[in-house]
Design an enzyme around this catalytic site. Structure first.
Site: not given
Ligand code: SAH
Ligand code: SF4
Length: 352
Positions: A91, A104, A111, A115, A118, A158-159, A189, A212, A214, A288, A330
């Site tokens: 994406e 983005c 990934c 998390c 996600c 992805g990371e 990020s 991140s 969190h 989200n 994402c």
């Protein structure tokens, strides 16, 4: 499969051209087509002889994607699902605003971090994107809109700091020889991959770093980021200090606010304290939700959290969720497209 020439220096191109008995100056022409005119295919390069285009196309490509799907939201945000040469889907999101054209980008298919909230991590890591695939997302957007984006956020699937090709991909975006976008307009990020932060710092390039966080404690953070890829907060803070020392760039903490999980008064006070240790900005992201549940904070939950942070001296921004109606978190749209394709294959199999 062809090999993308994105990120090939002029010298490397000259070598390919000389093996095809072509003059060196064609390398400069090809560079101009890609990095100044944003051509994504050899066939768009008008001053390159047709025969040479045909020979190049036998082994090489410019952009390594085809467009699989795109969806435009009413606020202008446009989400693209791109098909890689091996059929994998990624994406890329284009987010225009009055002052900026932000893209983005993704760095992995899937990934490994996984998390809890996600969509990208649900199937684990499928593979890393190559440097050309990372930079190719910028070429795709620049080609489509006829101009370079102004800002890049590495916040898609992805990371980025677990992909060994991320730095090379970003260098294609910001180095003078290629797209030449100012490094200060790029934000990477990460979920807090300590060795990756240090490696990025050692490049001493003015890319922005967003971490991140969190949660303000390891105990709480454990509920959001699984053990396998999670580093202790003290190590993350030390790595951030190292990044600051090497680049001088202010760091951002991203904080996905999950109702009943990390949105208490104490969480806000402790987050503000943690941010102060490295003078970090805080970017709040209201959850989200990828499933039907009630963990998305209300406006009033969000406002309370923001006001506690501010009273405790933190600098806070809220990420306004752009393009909600097109599955903006994402990995969500790509998963939808894959599921649709899977169910249409299953239907076709049943019908046969
Ligand atoms: N892997 C990197 C970059 C991609 S995710 C990282 O984790 O930082 C970019 C940001 O979006 C992260 O802060 C991530 O936690 C957040 N995010 C992912 N899914 C989300 C969701 N469903 N709702 C809100 N934020 C989400
Ligand atoms: Fe990976 Fe980032 Fe999603 Fe976590 S939030 S699973 S690190 S992409």
């Amino acid at each position: 499969m062809t090999k993308s020439i994105l990120g090939y220096s002029k010298k490397a191109l000259e070598e390919i051209l000389s093996s095809l008995n072509q003059p060196k100056f064609r390398a400069k022409q090809i560079h101009q087509w890609i990095y100044s005119k944003f051509s994504a295919d050899f066939s768009a390069m008008k001053n390159i002889p047709k025969k040479l285009i045909e020979s190049l196309e036998e082994n090489y490509s410019v952009n390594p994607f085809s467009l699989e799907h795109c969806l435009k939201a009413s606020d202008g945000t446009e989400k693209f699902v791109l098909r890689c040469q091996d059929g994998k889907l990624i994406e890329t999101v284009y987010i225009p605003s009055e002052k900026r054209r932000t893209v983005c980008i993704s760095t992995q298919v899937g990934c490994p971090v996984n998390c809890v909230f996600c969509a990208s991590g649900k199937a684990g890591l499928i593979r890393n994107l190559s440097a050309a695939e990372i930079a190719g997302q910028i070429l795709f957007i620049a080609n489509r809109y006829g101009k370079m984006p102004t800002n890049i956020v590495v916040m898609g699937m992805g990371e980025p700091l677990l992909n060994p090709h991320t730095i090379e991909g970003l260098k294609i975006v910001t180095s003078e020889e290629f797209f030449n976008l100012g490094a200060r307009h790029v934000t990477v990020s990460t979920s807090g991959i300590v060795p990756g932060i240090k490696k990025l710092a050692d490049e001493q390039i003015q890319w922005n770093l967003a971490v991140s966080i969190h949660a303000p404690s390891d105990e709480l953070r454990r509920n959001i980021i699984p053990d396998k890829c999670r580093y202790p907060l003290t190590e993350i803070i030390d790595a951030c200090k190292y990044y600051l020392q090497k680049t001088g760039r202010k760091i951002t903490f991203e904080y996905t606010l999950v109702k009943g999980e990390n949105d208490s008064y104490d969480n806000a006070v402790n987050l503000a304290k943690l941010a102060k240790t490295i003078n970090a900005k805080i970017n709040l992201i209201p959850l989200n939700s990828i499933e039907e549940n009630s963990s998305t904070p209300t406006k009033s939950d969000l406002n309370k959290f923001v006001s506690t942070l501010q009273k405790n001296g933190a600098l806070v921004t809220i990420r306004n969720s752009r393009g909600d109606e097109i599955a903006a978190a994402c990995g969500q749209l790509k998963n939808q497209i894959e599921n649709q394709q899977k169910s249409s294959v299953e239907t076709a199999q049943k019908e046969n």
